[in-house]
Write a protein that holds these residues in place. Structure first.
Motif, PDB file in Angstrom:
ATOM      1  N   ASP A 160     134.612  64.394  42.428  1.00  0.00           N
ATOM      2  CA  ASP A 160     135.661  64.836  43.354  1.00  0.00           C
ATOM      3  C   ASP A 160     135.213  64.668  44.805  1.00  0.00           C
ATOM      4  O   ASP A 160     135.999  64.276  45.666  1.00  0.00           O
ATOM      5  CB  ASP A 160     136.025  66.312  43.102  1.00  0.00           C
ATOM      6  CG  ASP A 160     136.698  66.480  41.750  1.00  0.00           C
ATOM      7  OD1 ASP A 160     137.247  65.490  41.236  1.00  0.00           O
ATOM      8  OD2 ASP A 160     136.662  67.605  41.206  1.00  0.00           O
ATOM      9  N   ALA A 163     135.403  61.116  45.701  1.00  0.00           N
ATOM     10  CA  ALA A 163     136.807  60.747  45.949  1.00  0.00           C
ATOM     11  C   ALA A 163     137.231  61.180  47.356  1.00  0.00           C
ATOM     12  O   ALA A 163     137.905  60.430  48.069  1.00  0.00           O
ATOM     13  CB  ALA A 163     137.708  61.392  44.895  1.00  0.00           C
ATOM     14  N   ARG A 167     138.385  58.748  50.294  1.00  0.00           N
ATOM     15  CA  ARG A 167     139.697  58.952  50.917  1.00  0.00           C
ATOM     16  C   ARG A 167     139.572  58.966  52.443  1.00  0.00           C
ATOM     17  O   ARG A 167     140.368  58.366  53.154  1.00  0.00           O
ATOM     18  CB  ARG A 167     140.304  60.272  50.423  1.00  0.00           C
ATOM     19  CG  ARG A 167     141.627  60.629  51.103  1.00  0.00           C
ATOM     20  CD  ARG A 167     142.215  61.948  50.607  1.00  0.00           C
ATOM     21  NE  ARG A 167     141.301  63.073  50.584  1.00  0.00           N
ATOM     22  CZ  ARG A 167     140.896  63.728  51.673  1.00  0.00           C
ATOM     23  NH1 ARG A 167     141.284  63.351  52.875  1.00  0.00           N
ATOM     24  NH2 ARG A 167     140.069  64.763  51.557  1.00  0.00           N
ATOM     25  N   VAL A 199     136.633  56.886  39.919  1.00  0.00           N
ATOM     26  CA  VAL A 199     136.817  57.131  41.354  1.00  0.00           C
ATOM     27  C   VAL A 199     136.526  55.859  42.148  1.00  0.00           C
ATOM     28  O   VAL A 199     137.260  55.496  43.067  1.00  0.00           O
ATOM     29  CB  VAL A 199     135.881  58.267  41.829  1.00  0.00           C
ATOM     30  CG1 VAL A 199     135.897  58.394  43.346  1.00  0.00           C
ATOM     31  CG2 VAL A 199     136.277  59.588  41.184  1.00  0.00           C
ATOM     32  N   GLY A 203     139.135  53.890  44.481  1.00  0.00           N
ATOM     33  CA  GLY A 203     138.842  53.780  45.909  1.00  0.00           C
ATOM     34  C   GLY A 203     138.554  52.351  46.344  1.00  0.00           C
ATOM     35  O   GLY A 203     138.256  52.118  47.512  1.00  0.00           O
TER      36      GLY A 203
END
Lengths: 419, 83
Positions: A160, A163, A167, A199, A203
């Motif tokens: 997470d 990620a 982002r 991820v 991405g």
């Protein structure tokens, strides 16, 4: 004033250790008898901290190939492959590695450390981004710093957080390269690779995995965590070392990305270092052959790792989260780690001390690594010594009475170091 | 510059206080390495806390430039402005 004043904090610790009979950062083996036994100061020592996962350092075929190579090609190459040419052995080993991993390209470096320097500093350029797992090895940090990419880190084993960081970079120009390890060298934990791959894919990033401690250890054929998790197609670069399961020295990178070969004239840690000597290349090629043809070594290694891990957990030690061949006991502080290490050595068992900042979260670790070459008796003996020292130092509860368990105390009295 | 109500400044000071368990009196001039006794990894770890709270990523070369708490506030303000 001295040039070395800036190391005052290190000098104090180092001087304190120098006065002792055994210094974990300056220990010397008189003779190495086998992958699991050595002599130190005239005493017989059981080795449990060598990363010699498959015990191939003393394999007769490996030694035979090294001797033949040194006779045929000499002791060293006396130059770099770019300036002074490759030997046939370098090319053959690269083909063998590419074949083992089922990839188009392989490149050999002179150490595992340099493999990370050579790959990371080169594949990520000025406007690119390297995103490192926070617990990455020093060579990954140093390789990142050697290049010109922007470097950030994500929380250890946290998809997470990766990620979130990808982002934040969305819409920013430049390639994104995520760097992780298969088995982390301090606590022996593995990466949650399937989640990280997901991820990375979302991405639009590249993925580098350092399988230094997982080559020959994990996966159906020993290719590492990416094989074990069945995500090899999503891993763009695998980096590894010859100095652990393959029992030599050197590093490598394999990849399927077209254009990979240009790194030979772009990667400074590849170009400006002497190439590996013929004996090391031949020994490594022979060890890779052993790794591939003797899957029993891997099974034995796993069994030994579980036996040591289980034995220490039963005694009440706090360990890393998974029973892999790196088994680290978490110590309350560095001083206790030194005392524990010294007591074990005095009792005939060699382990490692690992301290911050090399360790995550400021942990002081008494680190061990298991070999396929360890016998069941050697593992049990090691566990028994841990029990005695752990109790003497008040780190684990006192013995429960159960006869005939594998953790029976060996003969002899344990003296506690630092008394 | 030193507005105590500046949210970036508050986050930096709060996080540092938590990391050092309030053991040291903090000011803009406090030297992070020498006075707080944090090693390179500990510094990167607490910067990570600040990154999460401000939703900003701090490149490692920017962390390496930081010496004092005031430097860190300035760096975070700069990066947050860019974000």
């Amino acid at each position: 004033m001295s040039l070395f004043d800036k190391f005052a904090h290190l000098s104090d610790v180092y001087r304190g250790l120098e006065g002792r009979r055994f210094n974990p950062f300056n220990i010397a083996f008189d003779v190495i008898l086998s992958p699991t036994e050595a002599m130190i100061k005239g005493r017989h020592i059981l080795l449990l901290g060598t990363n010699n996962y498959l015990g191939l350092t003393h394999d007769p075929a490996v030694i035979g190939e090294a001797i033949e190579a040194i006779r045929n090609f000499g002791s060293g190459t006396t130059g770099s492959r770019i300036a002074n040419g490759s030997y046939d052995g370098h090319m053959q080993l690269e083909r063998a590695l590419a074949d083992f991993y089922g990839r188009k390209f392989a490149m050999v470096f002179s150490t595992g450390y340099q493999a990370n320097l050579g790959i990371l500093a080169t594949i990520a350029g000025k406007n690119d981004h390297l995103i490192l797992d926070a617990d990455s090895h020093a060579s990954i940090y140093d390789g990142s710093r050697l290049g010109h990419a922007q470097v950030t880190r994500f929380r250890h084993n946290d998809p997470d957080d990766l990620a979130r960081r990808l982002r934040r970079l969305a819409g920013t120009p430049g390639d994104k390269v995520v760097v992780i390890e298969g088995i982390y060298s301090m606590l022996g934990d593995t990466a949650p690779l399937r989640e990280l791959v997901q991820v990375k894919r979302e991405g639009g990033a590249y993925l580098v995995i350092d399988e230094a401690h997982s080559l020959g250890v994990l996966g159906e054929t020993g290719r590492g965590l990416a094989e074990a998790e069945d995500v090899e197609a999503d891993v763009d670069f695998i980096v590894g070392t010859f100095s652990k399961s393959l029992g030599g020295v050197g590093g490598f990178c394999v990849s399927d990305l077209d254009g990979f070969e240009v790194l030979r004239v772009a990667s400074r840690p590849y170009m400006f270092t002497a190439s590996l000597p013929p004996s090391v290349i031949a020994a490594t090629a022979a060890a890779l052959h052993q790794l591939r043809s003797r899957p029993n070594l891997r099974r034995q290694l796993t069994e030994n790792a579980k036996r040591l891990y289980g034995g220490l957990v039963d005694l009440g030690f706090h360990l890393g989260p998974e029973p892999n061949p790196i088994v680290s006991a978490i110590m309350p502080d560095p001083e206790t780690a030194f005392a524990f290490w010294t007591s074990l050595l005095q009792a005939g068992l060699y382990t490692n001390v690992s301290l911050p900042p090399a360790t995550p979260r400021g942990l002081a670790l008494l680190r061990t690594s298991v070999s396929a070459a360890h016998t069941r008796h050697q593992i049990d003996h090691a566990v028994a010594l841990f029990a005695q020292v752990g109790r003497a130092l008040g780190l684990i509860p006192h013995a429960r009475v159960h006869r005939g368990t594998p953790h029976e105390a060996p003969e002899g009295k344990i003296s506690v170091a630092g008394e | 510059m030193n507005d105590p109500d500046d949210p970036v400044r508050m986050v930096v000071f709060d996080t540092l206080r938590a990391s050092t368990r309030g053991a040291v009196e903090l000011s803009d001039q406090t030297n992070i390495v020498n006075e707080l006794g944090l090693d390179s990894v500990a510094i990167m770890d607490f910067v990570m806390e600040i990154e999460d709270r401000l939703d900003v990523s701090v490149p490692l070369d920017r962390i390496a430039e930081v010496e004092t708490v005031g430097d860190l506030v300035a760096t975070m303000r700069d990066l947050e402005g860019k974000g």
